[in-house]
Structure formats: C-alpha cells, structure tokens
Design a protein around this motif. Structure first.
Motif, PDB file in Angstrom:
ATOM      1  N   ASP A  53       0.824  -1.208   0.000  1.00 45.35           N
ATOM      2  CA  ASP A  53       0.000   0.000   0.000  1.00 45.35           C
ATOM      3  C   ASP A  53       0.856   1.255   0.000  1.00 45.35           C
ATOM      4  N   GLU A 138      -7.393   3.681  -3.867  1.00 45.17           N
ATOM      5  CA  GLU A 138      -7.356   3.243  -2.464  1.00 45.17           C
ATOM      6  C   GLU A 138      -8.728   3.297  -1.820  1.00 45.17           C
ATOM      7  N   THR A 142     -10.167  -0.617   1.520  1.00 48.35           N
ATOM      8  CA  THR A 142     -10.589  -0.849   2.906  1.00 48.35           C
ATOM      9  C   THR A 142     -12.090  -1.082   2.989  1.00 48.35           C
ATOM     10  N   TRP A 165      -1.774  -4.334   8.444  1.00 49.99           N
ATOM     11  CA  TRP A 165      -1.038  -3.462   7.534  1.00 49.99           C
ATOM     12  C   TRP A 165       0.402  -3.420   8.013  1.00 49.99           C
ATOM     13  N   LEU A 368     -12.645  -0.458  13.234  1.00 44.67           N
ATOM     14  CA  LEU A 368     -13.171  -0.838  11.921  1.00 44.67           C
ATOM     15  C   LEU A 368     -14.026  -2.103  12.001  1.00 44.67           C
ATOM     16  N   LEU A 389     -14.476   6.491   6.391  1.00 45.49           N
ATOM     17  CA  LEU A 389     -13.242   6.517   5.617  1.00 45.49           C
ATOM     18  C   LEU A 389     -12.948   7.913   5.067  1.00 45.49           C
TER      19      LEU A 389
END
Length: 489
Positions: A53, A138, A142, A165, A368, A389
């Motif tokens: 990422d 991106e 997520t 991550w 999350l 987000l």
C-alpha cells in the motif's frame, strides 16, 4: 454436506405473513430461504492476501525521491488523501452496485499501473497525477474488505480477521533496492517498479480468486453457499442488497454513532503521517540509508504483534472492544513522552519511543471491525463506511502539514498534536460503548412484539411459483429498524 429444504407455499395457498419484493430483501434471502445448515468458519473464506500500500512513499523518501523531484513527501501524502476523500463516496456506491471482488481487482490493477508510472515522474505535475490516481483507487480497498468480511464472518470472527497493515515487506524491498546500482535509474525508481509489478500480479489473482459474495463464491458448492449464509445469520446484518435505499441513507446520516466513529477515525489518523515520516525520523538520528531501511521494518513487526494480541484479547473478552482499544493508546502515549523528553544523544531510547507510538494501531483496527458489527442494512453500511473513511482521509490529509522544517529535529509540535489526538481517541471509544450499551438496555426493556413472518416468491425447478419464508435476519433491516438487534460492545 446436505441441507434440508422446508416446503414452500404455492401462490394459491394462504399464509399469515407479509409478502415482500426481492428488492427489499438481502441477496442471500432467495438462496437461504427454507434452508438450514452449518459451515465451518475456516471453509467460509480460504483466500487471505496482503498487498503493498501507500507505505511505498515513506520508503522512497530514504531512497532519494525527495532529492530527485525537489518535492516533500508531506506534499505528496496530502495529495493522496485528498483524492481518497474525493472518491470515497463514489467508490462505496460502486461497491454496492457492482461485484465487490471484481471492482476491487480493477482498482488494484489501476493502482499497480500508477505505482509503476511513479518511477518516470520527475516533477510536481507527474507525481500529482499518479498520487491522485493512487488515492482514487485506495478508496475501494478498505471499504471492500469491510463489506466482504461482514459477508463471510460472524461478529467474533470479524474481530479476529481484520487485516494487518505491515511495513516489513516494504522495508525489505527498499533495502534490496538500495543495492541496485544502475546508470540513469535510481533506487527509488527500482523500488516503485518492483512494488508495481507485485501489485499487478496481485490484481490478476484477485480478479480470478477473490469472491464477490458467499452466494456466488467459486470455492463453495451450492450447498456450502447456503451454509455460509446461514452461519452469519446471528450478525443480523445480512450479506448485501444491490438496491440503494434512501431511508437507510438518511438513517446513517442521523445516527450519532456514525459521527462518533468518524471523529475517532479523523483524530486517530492524524498520526498516520508517521507512516511517511518514519524513515526520515530514523535517518535524522544518524543512521545510514541501509540501516534506516532495515530499522523501518521494526514498526511493521510491532504492528503485527500488537494487532494480533489486541484482536485476540478483544475476541476473548466479552463486550471488551472499547476497553481493549482504549488501553492500547497508553503505551503509545508513553512512547511520545520518551521521544520528547529523552536527550537527543539517547538514540536507543528515542528509537524505542518512536516504535512504541505504533502500538495504538490496534485501536483503529478494532474500531473498523466494531463498526461492521454494529451497523446493519446494506445501504446504511455503505454510507457509514464512506463517512468513516472520509474522516480517515481528513485526518491523514491534515497530518503531513504538521511536519515543518522549523520543528526539526525534535518535532515537539507535531508530537504534541499527536499526543492530544491519542488522548481524545480512547475517550471517544468509551463514549460509543456507553451509547450502545444504553440502547441495548432500552431495547431489553421494550415489550416483545408479535413476530411477523416474511415471504418472497420463488420459482421451483418445475416452473411452479411458490412463496418461501425468509428469516428476519435477511430482510436487509437496519440496526435501528430491527428491534431484536443488539449491539456488541
């Protein structure tokens, strides 16, 4: 494994339930209607993939991208998150209307092309374009993982399976890139090409292997698909519904917990500017480029260990998500104190303090997964994810602005801002818990309503139209509409 089918009701027969359109119910309703069974958790999803990422920018800073382009990684980081913010809501709408796995795959493919093109950029315009495209892509990742996790896993399993991550692989690739000596092509350019190729290969695998939904998953038999849907019935959140529902959109906007989670995401991710600053901060302590690339792998190791311990503890401690998330901010605050109070000559102590600041990543990971556990109704989930987000993007876009030249080398002002954010975040988690706990008690005290039965029309193999009972859990009700819904704490 076999499933038992209950008899349907022909259209001529009467029932006392409510007939509803297939647009109103979850996509799993037609598959699961009249069927029962169980599926082992590990059979539900056999694909676990990690991808490279945005940490590539931080590693590239040590490899020479700032010198080559005369730009700051802070500027480039802000561009990325402004694009992320701009496209977050459209990306979430696309995730609702299109096959999730295929849409994510397409975005990863474009991401890989843009990442590779970074190697050819030498000025602001070129880097602006590629960073803008990276931020746009991106926005789907997520949110897509959150949606798919809710489709396949129970509430407890979602807590354990939120992604890790990690900067470990990125650090190894950066270290290897430093050893590539070619005329006219710098290490940071090789690093971008290598990570771009890895991501491109990953995009191809995603397209063919990553599932869109348990109702269509290629690795499950028709019988197992039914069981995959039935086993998440306890979530009371369903699988998905491709129709946008205005009333769920309005509910998401008016729900206080939506904005509390958004506030948490914004405050918590101001510190995410450390992702790109980590290499520069380590290098400022006097380490060589080779040493710095190796040392920047340590935060990745810390992240993996702390997330693993945090999600495991939260899964085992009943109703303890907020408490665990809040506690993990304490060592991060201790780390900030060490970075600011230890003498500059204490290199080891400053390194330890800096690495400790990453422990609180666990809080965001838990938030999350918790968000997915306490939000029902597919449109509401999509809208809520977009809001949270977007707040995440705001925090990330603001963060890089703090790191100004006049604050070097101790950077007391940025560290102070991060410390304030780390004090606010655990308070928000505890407020969310108190709010949801109060709502659970209110629902427990409500008189039980007569249970309504819901039916949808289904065509049998011989062409006969029958009405089949649908479980309430697959009615695509929101957490507010479904008074039987109880919030996990």
């Amino acid at each position: 494994m076999s499933s038992e089918t209950t008899s349907g009701i022909t259209k001529e027969e009467r029932h006392n339930g409510v007939s509803v359109s297939t647009k109103e119910v979850d996509t799993a309703a037609q598959l699961a209607a009249g069927l029962s069974g169980t599926l082992d958790p590990e059979e539900a999803l056999r694909i676990r993939v990690q991808f490279m990422d945005k940490t590539t920018l931080g590693s590239s800073a040590v490899l020479g991208i700032e010198t080559a382009t005369n730009l700051s990684v802070n500027q480039l980081g802000t561009i990325f998150y402004l694009s992320y913010l701009l496209f977050e809501y459209p990306q979430n709408l696309a995730l609702q209307r299109l096959p999730v796995g295929k849409w994510m795959s397409a975005n990863i493919f474009v991401w890989a092309i843009a990442l590779s093109c970074t190697a050819a950029c030498k000025n602001f315009t070129g880097l602006f374009i590629v960073r803008f495209v990276l931020g746009m892509c991106e926005g789907s990742i997520t949110a897509g993982f959150l949606i798919v996790s809710a489709m396949f896993y129970t509430r407890k399993e979602q807590t354990l399976r939120v992604g890790y991550w990690s900067q470990v692989i990125s650090g190894l690739l950066a270290f290897g890139s430093l050893h590539i000596q070619t005329s006219g092509f710098e290490p940071w350019q090789w690093f971008m090409i290598i990570t771009g190729i890895i991501t491109l290969i990953l995009a191809v695998f995603y397209w063919f292997l990553f599932p869109d939904s348990p109702t269509t998953a290629w690795f499950l038999t028709p019988d197992e698909r039914v069981k995959a849907v039935q086993r998440i019935k306890e979530n009371q959140t369903g699988v998905e519904n491709k129709h946008f529902k205005k009333e769920q959109f309005v509910e998401a906007i008016r729900d206080p917990k939506t904005w509390l989670f958004a506030a948490f995401a914004a405050f918590d991710n101001v510190s995410n500017s450390l992702t790109n600053q980590q290499s520069l901060l380590v290098a400022s302590l006097g380490f060589t480029f080779f040493q710095t690339t190796l040392l920047t792998m340590v935060p990745g190791v810390v992240e993996i260990l702390t997330i693993y311990s945090g999600v495991t503890l939260a899964a085992r401690l009943k109703n303890g998500r907020a408490y665990v998330g809040a506690i993990y901010f304490v060592p991060a605050l201790v780390g900030i104190a060490l970075v600011n109070l230890l003498p500059w000559s204490d290199t080891a102590g400053l390194l330890v303090g800096q690495f400790m600041t990453g422990i609180c990543t666990t809080g965001f990971v838990l938030a999350l997964s918790w968000l997915g556990n306490v939000t029902a109704g597919h449109t509401k989930r999509v809208v809520t994810n977009a809001i949270i987000l977007s707040a995440y993007c705001i925090g990330n876009a603001v963060g890089p602005i703090m790191w100004k030249a006049q604050y070097k080398p101790r950077n007391h002002v940025p560290w102070a801002v991060i410390a304030v954010c780390y004090c606010v975040c655990p308070v928000i988690l505890l407020v969310i818990r108190a709010l949801l706990n109060r709502e659970n008690r209110r629902r427990d005290s409500e008189p039980s309503n007569e249970v309504e039965e819901y039916f949808i029309e289904k065509v049998t193999e011989d062409g006969k139209r029958i009405e089949v009972k649908v479980d309430k859990e697959f009615m695509d009700l929101t957490d507010r509409q479904n008074r039987d819904f109880r919030y996990v704490l």
